[in-house]
Write a protein that holds these residues in place. Sequence first.
Motif, PDB file in Angstrom:
ATOM      1  N   SER B 181       1.025  -1.348   0.298  1.00 19.71           N
ATOM      2  CA  SER B 181      -0.249   0.060  -0.127  1.00 19.71           C
ATOM      3  C   SER B 181       0.642   1.433  -0.032  1.00 19.71           C
ATOM      4  O   SER B 181       0.631   2.556  -0.403  1.00 19.71           O
ATOM      5  N   ASN B 182       1.951   0.945   0.062  1.00 18.67           N
ATOM      6  CA  ASN B 182       3.065   2.265   0.534  1.00 18.67           C
ATOM      7  C   ASN B 182       2.748   3.157  -0.939  1.00 18.67           C
ATOM      8  O   ASN B 182       3.591   2.067  -2.260  1.00 18.67           O
ATOM      9  N   ALA B 183       3.156   4.339  -0.701  1.00 15.93           N
ATOM     10  CA  ALA B 183       3.215   5.140  -2.148  1.00 15.93           C
ATOM     11  C   ALA B 183       4.401   5.026  -2.504  1.00 15.93           C
ATOM     12  O   ALA B 183       5.029   5.835  -3.725  1.00 15.93           O
ATOM     13  N   VAL B 184       5.451   5.772  -1.736  1.00 12.47           N
ATOM     14  CA  VAL B 184       6.519   5.445  -1.287  1.00 12.47           C
ATOM     15  C   VAL B 184       7.872   4.885  -0.682  1.00 12.47           C
ATOM     16  O   VAL B 184       7.018   4.940   0.560  1.00 12.47           O
ATOM     17  N   LEU B 185       8.584   3.821  -0.968  1.00 11.84           N
ATOM     18  CA  LEU B 185       9.734   3.547   0.022  1.00 11.84           C
ATOM     19  C   LEU B 185      10.776   4.520  -0.091  1.00 11.84           C
ATOM     20  O   LEU B 185      11.279   5.184  -1.199  1.00 11.84           O
ATOM     21  N   THR B 186      11.610   3.882   0.770  1.00 12.71           N
ATOM     22  CA  THR B 186      12.684   4.828   1.116  1.00 12.71           C
ATOM     23  C   THR B 186      13.661   4.255   1.699  1.00 12.71           C
ATOM     24  O   THR B 186      13.601   3.280   2.637  1.00 12.71           O
ATOM     25  N   LYS B 187      14.825   4.910   1.109  1.00 10.13           N
ATOM     26  CA  LYS B 187      16.185   4.309   2.158  1.00 10.13           C
ATOM     27  C   LYS B 187      16.704   5.828   2.449  1.00 10.13           C
ATOM     28  O   LYS B 187      17.184   6.803   1.430  1.00 10.13           O
ATOM     29  N   VAL B 188      16.892   5.990   3.761  1.00  9.19           N
ATOM     30  CA  VAL B 188      18.050   7.329   4.039  1.00  9.19           C
ATOM     31  C   VAL B 188      19.642   6.916   4.029  1.00  9.19           C
ATOM     32  O   VAL B 188      20.017   5.370   4.555  1.00  9.19           O
ATOM     33  N   TYR B 189      20.579   7.215   3.149  1.00  9.59           N
ATOM     34  CA  TYR B 189      21.686   6.849   3.907  1.00  9.59           C
ATOM     35  C   TYR B 189      22.214   8.391   4.865  1.00  9.59           C
ATOM     36  O   TYR B 189      22.287   9.152   3.602  1.00  9.59           O
ATOM     37  N   LYS B 190      22.770   7.691   5.881  1.00  8.54           N
ATOM     38  CA  LYS B 190      23.365   8.900   6.289  1.00  8.54           C
ATOM     39  C   LYS B 190      24.920   8.967   6.554  1.00  8.54           C
ATOM     40  O   LYS B 190      25.349   8.488   6.052  1.00  8.54           O
ATOM     41  N   MET B 191      25.554  10.535   6.031  1.00  4.83           N
ATOM     42  CA  MET B 191      26.758  11.011   6.116  1.00  4.83           C
ATOM     43  C   MET B 191      27.677  11.545   7.067  1.00  4.83           C
ATOM     44  O   MET B 191      26.813  11.731   7.693  1.00  4.83           O
ATOM     45  N   LYS B 192      28.746  11.729   7.155  1.00  5.19           N
ATOM     46  CA  LYS B 192      29.735  12.090   8.122  1.00  5.19           C
ATOM     47  C   LYS B 192      30.936  12.611   6.707  1.00  5.19           C
ATOM     48  O   LYS B 192      31.490  11.946   5.919  1.00  5.19           O
ATOM     49  N   SER B 193      30.471  13.997   6.960  1.00  2.00           N
ATOM     50  CA  SER B 193      31.970  15.086   6.738  1.00  2.00           C
ATOM     51  C   SER B 193      32.603  15.421   7.420  1.00  2.00           C
ATOM     52  O   SER B 193      32.986  16.770   7.743  1.00  2.00           O
ATOM     53  N   GLU B 194      33.514  14.643   8.462  1.00  2.00           N
ATOM     54  CA  GLU B 194      34.691  15.441   9.567  1.00  2.00           C
ATOM     55  C   GLU B 194      35.754  13.987   9.563  1.00  2.00           C
ATOM     56  O   GLU B 194      35.742  13.055   9.714  1.00  2.00           O
ATOM     57  N   PRO B 195      37.001  15.018   9.715  1.00  2.00           N
ATOM     58  CA  PRO B 195      37.869  13.929   9.705  1.00  2.00           C
ATOM     59  C   PRO B 195      38.435  12.991  11.274  1.00  2.00           C
ATOM     60  O   PRO B 195      37.645  13.187  12.241  1.00  2.00           O
ATOM     61  N   ASP B 196      38.084  12.049  11.167  1.00  2.00           N
ATOM     62  CA  ASP B 196      37.940  10.884  12.640  1.00  2.00           C
ATOM     63  C   ASP B 196      39.040  11.452  13.310  1.00  2.00           C
ATOM     64  O   ASP B 196      39.753  11.669  13.434  1.00  2.00           O
ATOM     65  N   PRO B 197      39.637  11.583  14.651  1.00  2.00           N
ATOM     66  CA  PRO B 197      40.183  12.175  15.211  1.00  2.00           C
ATOM     67  C   PRO B 197      40.858  11.337  15.277  1.00  2.00           C
ATOM     68  O   PRO B 197      42.288  11.725  16.165  1.00  2.00           O
ATOM     69  N   VAL B 198      41.283   9.945  15.267  1.00  2.00           N
ATOM     70  CA  VAL B 198      41.956   8.851  15.551  1.00  2.00           C
ATOM     71  C   VAL B 198      43.042   8.869  14.047  1.00  2.00           C
ATOM     72  O   VAL B 198      43.778   8.495  14.614  1.00  2.00           O
ATOM     73  N   ASP B 199      42.338   9.264  13.013  1.00  2.00           N
ATOM     74  CA  ASP B 199      43.144   8.929  12.105  1.00  2.00           C
ATOM     75  C   ASP B 199      42.481  10.179  11.283  1.00  2.00           C
ATOM     76  O   ASP B 199      41.827  10.233  10.124  1.00  2.00           O
ATOM     77  N   PRO B 200      43.192  11.511  11.246  1.00  6.48           N
ATOM     78  CA  PRO B 200      42.660  12.088  10.596  1.00  6.48           C
ATOM     79  C   PRO B 200      42.969  12.173   9.243  1.00  6.48           C
ATOM     80  O   PRO B 200      42.637  12.992   8.185  1.00  6.48           O
ATOM     81  N   PHE B 201      44.115  11.708   8.550  1.00  8.53           N
ATOM     82  CA  PHE B 201      44.524  11.796   7.419  1.00  8.53           C
ATOM     83  C   PHE B 201      43.871  11.047   6.384  1.00  8.53           C
ATOM     84  O   PHE B 201      44.243  11.118   5.021  1.00  8.53           O
ATOM     85  N   SER B 202      42.929   9.588   7.157  1.00 14.33           N
ATOM     86  CA  SER B 202      42.287   9.361   5.712  1.00 14.33           C
ATOM     87  C   SER B 202      40.758  10.153   5.290  1.00 14.33           C
ATOM     88  O   SER B 202      40.302   9.342   4.994  1.00 14.33           O
ATOM     89  N   PHE B 203      41.288  11.263   5.719  1.00  8.99           N
ATOM     90  CA  PHE B 203      40.023  12.135   5.824  1.00  8.99           C
ATOM     91  C   PHE B 203      39.952  11.812   3.671  1.00  8.99           C
ATOM     92  O   PHE B 203      40.591  12.450   3.132  1.00  8.99           O
ATOM     93  N   GLU B 204      38.983  11.548   3.233  1.00 10.19           N
ATOM     94  CA  GLU B 204      38.770  11.866   1.592  1.00 10.19           C
ATOM     95  C   GLU B 204      37.854  12.610   1.074  1.00 10.19           C
ATOM     96  O   GLU B 204      37.218  12.768   0.428  1.00 10.19           O
ATOM     97  N   GLY B 205      37.115  13.584   1.976  1.00 12.42           N
ATOM     98  CA  GLY B 205      35.362  13.934   1.621  1.00 12.42           C
ATOM     99  C   GLY B 205      34.164  12.816   2.444  1.00 12.42           C
ATOM    100  O   GLY B 205      34.893  12.006   3.724  1.00 12.42           O
ATOM    101  N   PRO B 206      33.312  13.062   2.434  1.00 11.75           N
ATOM    102  CA  PRO B 206      32.263  12.914   2.463  1.00 11.75           C
ATOM    103  C   PRO B 206      31.678  11.275   2.633  1.00 11.75           C
ATOM    104  O   PRO B 206      32.124  11.047   1.342  1.00 11.75           O
ATOM    105  N   GLU B 207      31.615  10.633   3.720  1.00 16.68           N
ATOM    106  CA  GLU B 207      31.583   9.472   3.751  1.00 16.68           C
ATOM    107  C   GLU B 207      30.220   8.663   4.220  1.00 16.68           C
ATOM    108  O   GLU B 207      29.389   8.877   5.257  1.00 16.68           O
ATOM    109  N   ILE B 208      29.321   7.617   3.467  1.00 12.87           N
ATOM    110  CA  ILE B 208      28.191   6.978   3.757  1.00 12.87           C
ATOM    111  C   ILE B 208      28.569   5.845   4.832  1.00 12.87           C
ATOM    112  O   ILE B 208      29.435   5.425   5.043  1.00 12.87           O
ATOM    113  N   VAL B 209      27.929   6.064   6.302  1.00 16.58           N
ATOM    114  CA  VAL B 209      28.219   5.711   7.405  1.00 16.58           C
ATOM    115  C   VAL B 209      26.940   4.708   8.021  1.00 16.58           C
ATOM    116  O   VAL B 209      27.629   3.969   8.718  1.00 16.58           O
ATOM    117  N   ASP B 210      25.509   5.464   7.362  1.00 12.33           N
ATOM    118  CA  ASP B 210      24.652   4.109   8.038  1.00 12.33           C
ATOM    119  C   ASP B 210      23.789   4.659   6.962  1.00 12.33           C
ATOM    120  O   ASP B 210      23.814   5.059   6.363  1.00 12.33           O
TER     121      ASP B 210
END
Lengths: 328, 328
Positions: B181-210
């Motif tokens: 009966s749904n008219a719309v099915l959805t899927k949300v992708y959560k992103m992260k756009s910040e350097p990991d404090p433990v490994d800041p140099f691996s940052f390459e831009g936003p990543e899907i995290v969930d």
Amino acid sequence: TEQRTALLCLTIQMLCRIPNVSALPKAVKRRVYALKRLQVQSAHIEAKFYEEVHELERKYAGLYQPIFDKRREVVSGAVEPTDEECEWHSEGEEEELAEDLKKKAALEEKKEESAPADDPKGIPEFWLTIFKHVDMLGEMLQEHDEPILKHLQDIKVKFSEPGQPMSFTLEFHFEPNSYFSNAVLTKVYKMKSEPDPVDPFSFEGPEIVDCEGCKIDWHKGKDVTVKTIKKKQKHKGRGTVRTITKEVPQDSFFNFFNPDEDLDFTLATDFEIGHFFRERIIPRAVLYFTGEALEDDESNLSFVFQDLDEEGEEEDEGDLDPTVSIQT
Amino acid sequence: TEQRTALLCLTIQMLCRIPNVSALPKAVKRRVYALKRLQVQSAHIEAKFYEEVHELERKYAGLYQPIFDKRREVVSGAVEPTDEECEWHSEGEEEELAEDLKKKAALEEKKEESAPADDPKGIPEFWLTIFKHVDMLGEMLQEHDEPILKHLQDIKVKFSEPGQPMSFTLEFHFEPNSYFSNAVLTKVYKMKSEPDPVDPFSFEGPEIVDCEGCKIDWHKGKDVTVKTIKKKQKHKGRGTVRTITKEVPQDSFFNFFNPDEDLDFTLATDFEIGHFFRERIIPRAVLYFTGEALEDDESNLSFVFQDLDEEGEEEDEGDLDPTVSIQT
């Protein structure tokens, strides 16, 4: 050729299940064409998007600049960073470093501490070391380039002004040296960010389409991009022999600034190198100096792991974290 | 493990010429740490840059929307494009299409023209066809999914509002159907756009995290993500046999909306699919329908060319332009 094309059409359609759009009912085909026209409109909007991203890159270049200026000053030795500015906690890697290695390092440090050359200016051979670490640059590097690149003090990227044709310029800043009189060597990469009218769907964002080097004002006898060869010539009539000298091109990184006469690399490689300087080396130079940015360079590491495997290492490769050993 | 790490350190340093930064004179090492601190600052500026790019994507989503709306209307048959809107010059491909193929197409067209089903509504099975063309989606597609996906009328991407955590939502719009009966099915992708404090140099831009799917309100007996199996059970004491029915998960594209219980794909594949919908399929759907966007999918084409080679084709592969045959 027609038969061949027909065969290809059929093969591709059969094997890839790509629909023969011409086999669609006329009314449906018409609608597909309407969607293709909309797709062209989309490509032009996308081009505008990339122009705005370029603007954003210009804006951020300004925000990065104070950091890059500070880097240059530390590298050249113009500024000595404070203790606070040098604080670095290397997460647990000290512990992981095996004892014998530590002792060795301590010994070497001691040796160096007693030597007068122990405190050189800035970070010696910073950029040359980066050149040596990056395969793509190392391939261009010749032995005769190395003493020159020791004088390289900074690499910068400058973006074209708004309203101007899209481009970026790499600037190689040298300290005064005995090889050439230029303070800066430049290379401009011209870009295009618009769909090709003939093939609008291939548009994927800005592309490098051309590049331009600069004239290097070599001091007499110092030009490493040419070598002088001696050639003996015999006079046809008289039989006398004379020796002439002739300048011929020679492999050198500095051919990078003279792309028309390049010896080593095609234009495609040249564009790739320009892009790599802009996107990777300039923004994260220190990580190429320490080697941390090379982690992705699998060709290097897989080579190392291969060797270990052959020696009968049994542990799962998945357990190895190469970052441990190449972080500082 | 310590010895092993030590061995690796040495091997990597020797083979890759990565400097042992700990072997640098103390004063130089200090300066390298200063550069690494600057590099962390850089990573945080880069994160802001990507946030602004996300903003720009939101802005452009609005500019693309009228084009996507028009596409939806043409696909569903709500709007019939005008002759002008359907004008399409397929550069020379008509000429290149071999005669026999053309005749065949003409015949089929004639056949279809005389049939009453010759003018279906809009572009039938538009999205289903795309699913079938794209390997990554085709792998998820089961036979029982196909009749359902015939009711798929549009796929949209929505970006998170400014100030909200970065994310994007894929919306699958269905016409009323007998499956759910749904008219719309959805899927949300959560992103992260910040350097990991433990490994800041691996940052390459936003990543899907969930990611998060949605509940599908299946009509009774229509849920293709489960199947009912019958199981015979023997009573241990009495020896009587009874038959019970049990619902067990079943492969289906619709497991995409229930990522916790997915059967077919890991989270990494799921993220890759979400990214592919957003970056490729939604912006250029018609090109996946016609197959033009599949040109890059070399695995398909090299497979075809391989076949021809084996049959003794002698011409240089470089002469072949696969676009000729798969453009419409």
